[in-house]
Design an enzyme around this catalytic site. Structure first.
Site, PDB file in Angstrom:
ATOM      1  N   GLN A   1      11.946  -5.213   6.772  1.00  0.00           N
ATOM      2  CA  GLN A   1      11.301  -3.915   6.610  1.00  0.00           C
ATOM      3  C   GLN A   1      12.313  -2.831   6.269  1.00  0.00           C
ATOM      4  O   GLN A   1      12.117  -2.036   5.358  1.00  0.00           O
ATOM      5  CB  GLN A   1      10.609  -3.518   7.920  1.00  0.00           C
ATOM      6  CG  GLN A   1       9.244  -4.122   8.087  1.00  0.00           C
ATOM      7  CD  GLN A   1       8.271  -3.532   7.087  1.00  0.00           C
ATOM      8  OE1 GLN A   1       7.943  -2.372   7.144  1.00  0.00           O
ATOM      9  NE2 GLN A   1       7.849  -4.329   6.149  1.00  0.00           N
TER      10      GLN A   1
ATOM     11  N   ILE B   1      -0.208  -5.851   5.351  1.00  0.00           N
ATOM     12  CA  ILE B   1       0.062  -5.198   4.058  1.00  0.00           C
ATOM     13  C   ILE B   1       1.451  -5.562   3.545  1.00  0.00           C
ATOM     14  O   ILE B   1       2.012  -4.884   2.690  1.00  0.00           O
ATOM     15  CB  ILE B   1      -0.085  -3.666   4.165  1.00  0.00           C
ATOM     16  CG1 ILE B   1       0.960  -3.061   5.126  1.00  0.00           C
ATOM     17  CG2 ILE B   1      -1.480  -3.294   4.621  1.00  0.00           C
ATOM     18  CD1 ILE B   1       1.081  -1.550   5.000  1.00  0.00           C
TER      19      ILE B   1
ATOM     20  N   GLU C   1       8.807   2.638   8.580  1.00  0.00           N
ATOM     21  CA  GLU C   1       9.059   3.755   7.681  1.00  0.00           C
ATOM     22  C   GLU C   1      10.380   4.487   7.903  1.00  0.00           C
ATOM     23  O   GLU C   1      10.711   5.396   7.150  1.00  0.00           O
ATOM     24  CB  GLU C   1       7.901   4.750   7.768  1.00  0.00           C
ATOM     25  CG  GLU C   1       6.688   4.239   7.024  1.00  0.00           C
ATOM     26  CD  GLU C   1       5.443   5.039   7.357  1.00  0.00           C
ATOM     27  OE1 GLU C   1       4.847   5.574   6.428  1.00  0.00           O
ATOM     28  OE2 GLU C   1       5.085   5.121   8.535  1.00  0.00           O
TER      29      GLU C   1
ATOM     30  N   GLY D   1       0.841  -1.192   0.000  1.00  0.00           N
ATOM     31  CA  GLY D   1       0.000   0.000   0.000  1.00  0.00           C
ATOM     32  C   GLY D   1       0.875   1.240   0.000  1.00  0.00           C
ATOM     33  O   GLY D   1       0.702   2.139  -0.798  1.00  0.00           O
ATOM     34  N   PHE D   2       1.835   1.258   0.912  1.00  0.00           N
ATOM     35  CA  PHE D   2       2.820   2.342   1.012  1.00  0.00           C
ATOM     36  C   PHE D   2       2.160   3.701   1.213  1.00  0.00           C
ATOM     37  O   PHE D   2       2.764   4.725   0.913  1.00  0.00           O
ATOM     38  CB  PHE D   2       3.741   2.357  -0.217  1.00  0.00           C
ATOM     39  CG  PHE D   2       4.326   1.008  -0.533  1.00  0.00           C
ATOM     40  CD1 PHE D   2       5.215   0.401   0.349  1.00  0.00           C
ATOM     41  CD2 PHE D   2       3.958   0.322  -1.672  1.00  0.00           C
ATOM     42  CE1 PHE D   2       5.733  -0.848   0.084  1.00  0.00           C
ATOM     43  CE2 PHE D   2       4.473  -0.939  -1.945  1.00  0.00           C
ATOM     44  CZ  PHE D   2       5.364  -1.519  -1.063  1.00  0.00           C
TER      45      PHE D   2
ATOM     46  N   PRO E   1      13.290  -9.768  14.830  1.00  0.00           N
ATOM     47  CA  PRO E   1      14.513  -9.265  14.187  1.00  0.00           C
ATOM     48  C   PRO E   1      14.546  -9.504  12.680  1.00  0.00           C
ATOM     49  O   PRO E   1      14.970  -8.626  11.927  1.00  0.00           O
ATOM     50  CB  PRO E   1      15.636 -10.048  14.883  1.00  0.00           C
ATOM     51  CG  PRO E   1      15.043 -10.491  16.186  1.00  0.00           C
ATOM     52  CD  PRO E   1      13.574 -10.680  15.934  1.00  0.00           C
TER      53      PRO E   1
ATOM     54  N   VAL F   1       9.084   0.634  13.058  1.00  0.00           N
ATOM     55  CA  VAL F   1      10.170   0.182  12.189  1.00  0.00           C
ATOM     56  C   VAL F   1       9.857   0.446  10.717  1.00  0.00           C
ATOM     57  O   VAL F   1      10.747   0.735   9.921  1.00  0.00           O
ATOM     58  CB  VAL F   1      10.421  -1.330  12.404  1.00  0.00           C
ATOM     59  CG1 VAL F   1      11.357  -1.884  11.343  1.00  0.00           C
ATOM     60  CG2 VAL F   1      10.999  -1.583  13.787  1.00  0.00           C
TER      61      VAL F   1
END
Ligand SMILES: Cc1cc2nc3c(=O)[nH]c(=O)nc-3n(C[C@H](O)[C@H](O)[C@H](O)COP(=O)(O)OP(=O)(O)OC[C@H]3O[C@@H](n4cnc5c(N)ncnc54)[C@H](O)[C@@H]3O)c2cc1C
Ligand code: SF4
Lengths: 707, 328
Positions: free
Chosen positions: A604, A457, A671, A230-231, A598, A669
Site C-alpha cells: 500500500q 478495491i 492513504e 477507485g482512489f 506487513p 495505512v
C-alpha cells in the site's frame, strides 16, 4: 470460489492476474441494454434543444432521454452523492461533460455512436473554469470539518519571530485514473433492484439509490466483487449509477453503463488544484512562533467540495499560534471529489516546502528543524495523540537514508553530470473510523468464513481480514475465507479514508471473539483447542456455527487526536545540462499503529509513494479555460509514473500499538503513502539545483535557465 | 460504432487496387496509431485494408545500404544484430519510443506515418483543430502550447511530429521507397514530411493509396558514431519534449560530416544545416562548440508556453554530441 491465503501472498492475486476475478463490467445479463451519455460541449448555459433524429436512426437504439422526456427524479440529497444535480433533470448546464442525453441501445457500440450523433443547441452563458481568475469570488461554505481554526495570537507570534517565511504554493488538478473504468449493471425484477457496481461503498450506493428511486433499502442489493482501483472516484455515488437503475426500472431490462476513459474525466470528480499561502515565524533557534496557512480550491457551481489543504497544518507542529483558513471558488466544472490522498496530500505540499524554506533561512538542517518543533499533543485542539511514533520515524528514516551524510548547501552534492539533492517532508493523515459489522461462521471441517459488506478495491481486504480472525481463533489464516462486496452481508462502511482495517477489521475481531466464546460454551470441557472446533459442532449436531460482531468508535476515544504520521526522504538527480528531475531514491518511515499485514501494508505504501512521485513530477489535468474543458482526456496527456520512474524505494514502520484508535492497535495505512512525498522531492530539487519551485508538478521547464 | 469493411491482403498490387476504389480507406499495419484515432473518432475510414501479410518484413544489409521492410516491427529492428552493430543510433531511437508492448506491435512504416499531433488533435470533434478538420481553427496556439513545435510552424498548425525513429533516420539521410498504382518512387525522408500551411491534414507527401515499401539507409563509414538523446516528462513511455539524433565521423581528434536532427520541435524531424557546418572540424573534446550550439534554433518562433524548448534543444544536442564523441 474459494481462495486460500498463503503466507505472504495476496489471496486474490492469482484470480486477478489470470483474469478470473469478476469485475462489474464483466457481469453479463440476458437482454441487457447499454447506456451512454451524450454530454454538453459548453461549460455554462441552457440547453435550448436536443435533436435526437440522427441518433435514433442508429440501428439498435432503444430509447433516448433528454431533459424533455426523462422521468423526473428527486434531487440526490444523500450524503453519499458525489454530485447533487442529476443531469437531464434540468436544461441548465454548469460544466462541460454534464450529461444532456442518455442513449440506451442494444450494444455498447450503438449507444456510443448514437450519443455522438445527438445534436444540442445552447444558450451560451459566460463561463469561468479557472478559479485563479476568480479568487475575489471566494466563498466560505460549511463542511464536515471547520474551515478556519485559530489558536493563540498569530500577530504577536509573528511579531516575536526572528526569521519568517511567507510564500505561495500551488498544486494541480489531477484525476484518479483507475485502470478499471467505472462500470455498473442494474437489474430490476419488478420488486428488487440488483446492482453490480464498481464501487468503494456498496451500502452508500444502496442508500442513495433508495432515496432517488423511492424504494426501501431492503429492496436494493448492491454487489461489488472486485474493484479495479477507485482512489476516491468510486467512493461516492454519481449520476451514471443512478441512471442505470432508473433506466432498468423504466425499461424492465438490465442496463449497463461502462465509462470510457475520456468520460472518466468529467463523470466522477477530480482532485482540485489548490493555491496556498503559508506564513511561518520562528525564533533564531528554530522554534515556531506563528503559523498561518490558507488554502483555496475550485468547486462546482452547484456542489461543494473543500479540499481542506490546511488540515495537516492544524496538527503537525508545536506552535503557540496557528491559524488556518479554507476557501472555495465556484467554477463551471463538475464537482471535485476525494482523491488519494485528499486534504493533507495537496496541503502538506505547501507546509512542508515552507518548512524547508524556513530551515534554509535559519541555516538549520531540515530534519533538525522538524525535530525541534515536534508536537507532543495536537497543537490546535490540545488533545493528546492516541499514539505517535513520528520521532522513531525520523530516526529510522534518517538512518536508512543516510541523512547524516547530507551536506547542507544547495548544489553541494554533484555527481558527474548530475546535481544530486536530498530532501525530506513530513507526512500526516487524519484517521477516519467508521462503524462496521461482520459475521464469522465455522463449519464442521474446521474452516471459517468471514462475511462483511465491505469491498476489495485492491487494498488487500481479503488477505488482511483472515489474519485478524486467525489471531483470535487460533487457526491458520489459510483456513479462513472472506465473502464481501454485497449489501446482503453485514453492513460495513466505504473503503476510503484508510478506514477498512480499523473498522471492518475490528468488527471481524469482535465476531471471531464471539464465535470463540460460543464454541467454548458448547465445548464438553473447558480448555477448548482450535483443532477441536469441528468436533464441537459434531458433538452438538451442528453443521455450522455463526457469530456476528460489530464495532464502532467509542466515545472516549474521541478524546484523542488520531493521525498516521510519516517522514519521507527523497534523493533527486537533475542533469545539470538537461535539467530533467528524476527521483533516484525514496525512503519512508511510518507511524500507523500496529501493522496487521506487513506485506500488504508495505505494498500500500509503496504504491502511495509512487503516487506521490506522480504528484511531484507529472500529474496535471490541464484545462483549456477558453474552451472550458480538459485538454487531454486520455492517458497520453495525463502522465502517471511508469516502472522506469520508480526508484530504489524503502518502506519502514515504527513498532507501535495504538490502544485508542481500534482494538487491533491499528490506524490507517492506505492513504498516508502519497503524503509528504511531493514536498520531499521538491525540497530535494532545491537542494540539488538551488532553484526553489513552489508548485507541483515540477517539470523540466521550471529548471531551465537558472542555476 | 461506425461500420467499416475489413480485408486482409497478401499482395501489394491487390492492396493498392482496393485502396484505389476506397478513397476513404486506410491501410492497417500494427494499428497502434490508427485504431486509437478511430476510437477517438478522429479517423473514420470506411475500409480497412490489412497489409500485415505483405512481404515487407526484411532487414537486410549489403555493401551500399540497409533496407528495412515497412512492416518490420519496431522491436524486430531494434533487436536485429546487424542494426545493433552497424546502426546503434536506430536501436537507441526505437528503444526510446513508446513501450515494449507497443514496439512489438508497431511497424516501421506506421511509425513514420503516425499522425503529427498536439493534445487537441485527439479531443472531441467539437474542439477546433485544423489538422483534424481543416478550416476549423487551431485551439492549441492560444491554449496549451507546451508540446507544440517551435520552428517550421504556421498559424494554421503548430503540432510537432512525434516519431523518434524518423529523427534518427533523417540524421542518417535515409530514404523511403514508395509504391503506388503503377509507379514506384524513392524519396529522401527529409523531404517526406510537409509543413502544415496549405494542407494541415496531410502530414506527408504520400499520395492517396501509396504504400511505404521499405526504408533505405546508406552505409556508414566505419569511423562514424552517433547518438540519440531524448528528453521527456517521465523516464519511459512518453513522447519527446525534445530529442536529438547526432551522427558524425571521427577524424583524428576532430569531427567531420556532422549531421544533427531534432525531434519535438517541428512538424518534421528538423535538420540543423548551419550548425552542422559550423561544427565541421571542431574537436571531439567539444571545446569550442559553444558558439555553434548557441545558434541552434535561433530562427525559432516559440510561444510563451514552449519557450523552454529552444534552450532545451541546445542542451539535448550538446548532450548527444558529447555521447557520440565520447566526451561525456
Ligand atoms: C501509447 C503510445 C505511445 C507511443 N510513444 C511513442 C514514442 O515515444 N515515440 C514514437 O516514435 N512513437 C510512439 N508511439 C507511436 C507508435 O510508434 C506508432 O503508433 C506506431 O509506430 C505506428 O505503427 P503501426 O504499425 O501500429 O501503424 P498503424 O496504426 O497501423 O498505421 C498508422 C498509419 O500509417 C498507415 N500505414 C501503416 N503502414 C503503412 C505502409 N506500409 N504504407 C502506407 N501506409 C501505412 C496507416 O494507414 C495509418 O494511417 C506511441 C504509440 C502509443 C500508442
Ligand atoms: S496545433 Fe495543429 S494539431 Fe494542434 S490544435 Fe492546432 S491545428 Fe490541431
Amino acid at each position: 470460489m474459494t481462495i486460500r491465503p498463503q503466507s505472504g501472498h495476496r489471496v486474490d492475486g492469482l484470480v486477478k492476474v489470470t483474469g478470473r476475478a469478476r469485475y462489474a463490467g464483466d457481469v453479463a445479463a440476458e437482454g441487457v441494454v447499454f447506456g451512454c451519455f451524450a454530454t454538453s460541449d459548453i461549460p455554462a448555459g441552457k440547453v435550448t434543444s436536443v435533436d435526437t433524429t440522427d441518433a435514433e436512426a442508429e440501428p439498435g437504439v432503444v430509447r433516448i432521454w433528454t431533459h424533455e422526456n426523462v422521468p423526473r427524479l428527486p434531487k440526490l440529497t444523500h450524503a453519499a452523492a458525489g454530485e447533487s444535480l442529476l443531469p437531464l433533470q434540468t436544461d441548465r448546464v454548469t460544466f462541460e461533460g454534464q450529461g444532456i442525453a442518455l442513449v440506451l441501445a442494444e450494444t455498447l457500440e450503438a449507444a456510443e455512436e448514437a450519443a455522438r450523433r445527438v445534436r444540442a443547441t445552447y444558450e451560451v452563458e459566460p463561463a469561468q473554469t479557472d478559479f485563479r481568475m476568480a479568487l475575489d469570488q471566494r466563498v466560505v461554505i460549511d463542511d464536515w470539518a471547520p474551515l478556519s481554526t485559530s489558536v493563540g495570537d498569530f500577530a504577536a507570534g509573528l511579531g516575536r519571530a526572528q526569521v519568517k517565511v511567507d510564500q505561495s504554493y500551488r498544486t494541480a488538478d489531477r484525476h484518479h485514473h483507475a485502470i478499471e473504468p467505472a462500470a455498473v449493471l442494474a437489474i430490476w425484477d419488478g420488486r428488487e433492484m440488483l446492482v453490480h457496481d464498481s464501487t468503494q461503498w456498496g451500502y452508500g450506493v444502496r442508500a442513495a439509490l433508495a432515496q432517488v428511486l423511492g424504494l426501501p433499502p431492503t429492496q436494493i442489493r448492491v454487489v461489488s466483487e472486485y474493484v479495479g482501483g477507485g482512489f476516491g472516484a468510486k467512493g461516492s455515488v454519481w449520476p451514471y449509477e443512478v441512471y442505470a437503475a432508473v433506466a432498468a426500472r423504466e425499461l424492465g431490462r438490465p442496463v449497463k453503463i461502462v465509462l470510457s476513459r475520456s468520460q472518466s474525466f468529467t463523470a466522477h470528480g477530480y482532485q482540485p488544484a489548490t493555491d496556498q499561502r503559508v506564513i511561518l515565524g520562528a525564533t533564531e533557534d528554530g522554534c515556531l512562533t506563528a503559523v498561518r496557512h490558507e488554502s483555496i480550491n475550485p468547486t462546482a457551481i452547484l456542489d461543494d467540495h473543500i479540499e481542506h489543504g490546511t488540515l495537516g497544518t492544524r496538527s503537525m507542529y508545536q506552535c503557540p499560534a496557528i491559524e488556518t483558513q479554507e476557501h472555495v471558488v465556484r467554477v463551471h466544472r463538475g464537482s471535485p471529489t476525494f482523491m488519494r490522498t485528499p486534504h493533507e496530500g495537496p496541503g502538506m505540499v505547501g507546509l512542508e516546502i515552507a518548512m524547508d524554506e524556513l530551515a534554509y533561512a535559519l541555516h538549520l538542517d531540515p530534519l533538525e528543524l522538524r525535530r525541534r518543533n515536534y508536537a507532543e499533543h495536537d497543537p490546535t485542539n490540545g488533545k493528546p495523540f492516541s499514539s505517535n511514533a513520528l520521532r522513531e520515524c525520523y530516526d529510522i528514516g534518517a538512518e536508512r537514508f543516510g541523512w547524516a551524510r547530507r551536506t547542507h548547501p544547495p548544489k553541494s552534492m554533484r555527481d558527474g553530470n548530475d546535481w544530486v539533492g536530498w530532501g525530506m517532508g513530513n507526512a500526516l493523515m487524519g484517521t477516519f473510523r467508521f462503524g462496521a459489522s461482520a459475521r464469522t461462521t465455522l463449519t464442521r471441517d474446521g474452516r471459517v468464513r468471514i462475511e462483511t459488506g465491505s469491498q476489495e478495491i485492491g487494498t488487500g481486504t481479503r488477505t488482511t481480514l483472515p489474519l485478524v480472525a486467525a489471531e483470535i481463533l487460533g487457526i491458520p489464516a489459510d483456513r479462513i475465507t472472506v465473502s464481501l462486496g454485497d449489501t446482503n452481508l453485514p453492513e460495513a462502511g466505504g473503503t476510503f479514508g484508510s478506514s477498512t482495517t480499523i473498522g471492518v477489521g475490528s468488527a471481524v475481531r469482535e465476531a471471531a471473539t464471539q464465535l470463540r466464546h460460543r464454541l467454548n460454551q458448547l465445548a464438553a470441557e473447558p480448555g477448548l483447542q482450535p483443532h477441536e472446533y469441528g468436533e464441537v459442532l459434531a458433538l452438538r449436531g451442528l453443521d455450522q456455527l455463526a457469530a456476528e460482531g460489530g464495532w464502532a468508535p467509542s466515545k472516549e476515544s474521541g478524546n484523542f487526536a488520531m493521525f498516521a504520521f510519516g517522514a519521507v526522504f527523497a534523493e533527486v538527480r537533475v542533469d545539470a545540462l538537461l535539467r530533467v528531475p528524476r527521483v533516484t531514491r525514496l525512503v519512508g518511515a511510518y507511524s500507523v499503529g500496529r501493522v496487521i499485514d506487513p506485506i500488504g501494508a508495505r505494498a500500500q505504501i509503496t504504491g502511495g509513494m509512487i503516487w506521490g512521485i506522480g504528484q511531484a513530477l507529472m500529474e496535471s489535468s490541464t484545462m483549456d479555460h477558453a474552451l472550458g474543458r480538459y485538454v487531454s482526456k486520455n492517458l497520453t496527456g495525463g502522465l502517471v509514473p511508469v516502472s522506469a520512474d520508480v526508484p530504489d524505494l524503502e518502506v519502514h514502520f515504527a513498532d507501535e500499538f495504538d490502544p485508542h484508535a481500534s482494538p487491533l492497535g491499528a490506524r490507517g495505512v492506505g492513504e498516508i503513502g502519497p503524503v509528504g512525498v511531493a514536498p520531499a522531492i521538491a525540497n530535494a530539487v532545491f537542494h540539488a539545483t538551488g532553484i526553489r519551485i513552489r508548485e507541483v508538478p515540477i517539470r523540466v521547464e521550471h529548471l531551465m535557465g537558472e542555476g | 460504432m461506425r461500420p467499416f469493411h475489413y480485408e486482409r491482403v497478401s499482395e501489394p498490387v491487390k492492396a493498392i487496387a482496393i485502396r484505389a476504389v476506397a478513397p476513404n480507406g486506410r491501410y492497417l499495419a500494427g494499428g497502434t496509431d490508427l485504431l486509437t484515432l478511430m476510437k477517438d473518432g478522429v479517423e473514420c475510414p470506411d475500409h480497412l485494408i490489412d497489409i500485415n501479410d505483405l512481404p515487407f518484413r526484411h532487414i537486410e544489409l549489403d555493401s551500399d545500404e540497409l533496407r528495412i521492410g515497412a512492416l518490420a516491427r519496431l522491436s524486430d529492428v531494434a533487436d536485429a544484430e546487424l542494426v545493433r552493430r552497424e546502426y546503434p543510433l536506430l536501436t537507441q531511437s526505437i528503444e526510446a519510443a513508446a513501450s515494449a508492448q507497443v514496439r512489438n506491435a508497431a511497424s516501421i512504416g506506421g511509425n513514420l506515418l503516425q499522425r503529427t499531433r498536439c493534445p487537441y488533435f485527439r479531443s472531441e470533434t467539437v474542439v477546433p483543430c485544423n489538422k483534424r478538420t481543416p478550416g476549423s481553427g487551431c485551439s492549441a496556439i492560444r491554449g496549451d502550447q507546451r508540446t507544440l513545435a517551435v520552428v517550421g510552424t504556421s498559424a494554421v498548425c503548430s503540432a510537432a511530429h512525434p516519431s523518434d525513429l524518423a529523427v534518427a533516420l533523417v540524421a542518417l539521410d535515409a530514404h523511403v521507397r514508395l509504391e503506388g498504382a503503377g509507379s514506384t518512387r524513392t524519396v529522401a525522408l527529409r523531404q517526406f514530411y510537409q509543413t502544415p500551411d496549405t494542407a494541415p491534414d496531410q502530414d506527408t507527401i504520400l499520395r492517396p493509396g501509396e504504400l511505404i515499401v521499405e526504408i533505405v539507409v546508406p552505409r556508414l563509414d566505419p569511423r562514424t558514431v552517433g547518438h540519440y538523446a531524448k528528453v521527456r516528462d517521465r523516464a519511459s513511455f512518453s513522447f519527446a519534449l525534445v530529442s536529438a539524433a547526432v551522427v558524425l565521423r571521427r577524424d583524428g581528434d576532430q569531427m567531420r560530416n556532422v549531421r544533427i536532427a531534432l525531434g519535438g520541435v517541428a512538424p518534421m524531424p528538423w535538420r540543423l544545416p548551419a550548425v552542422e557546418r559550423a561544427l565541421e572540424g571542431t574537436g571531439l573534446d567539444l571545446r569550442g562548440v559553444a558558439g555553434a550550439l548557441e545558434t541552434i534554433l535561433a530562427d525559432a518562433r516559440p510561444l510563451p508556453g514552449n519557450q523552454f524548448k529552444v534552450s532545451l534543444a541546445r542542451a539535448v544536442v550538446h548532450r548527444a554530441l558529447q555521447l557520440a564523441a565520447g566526451a561525456a
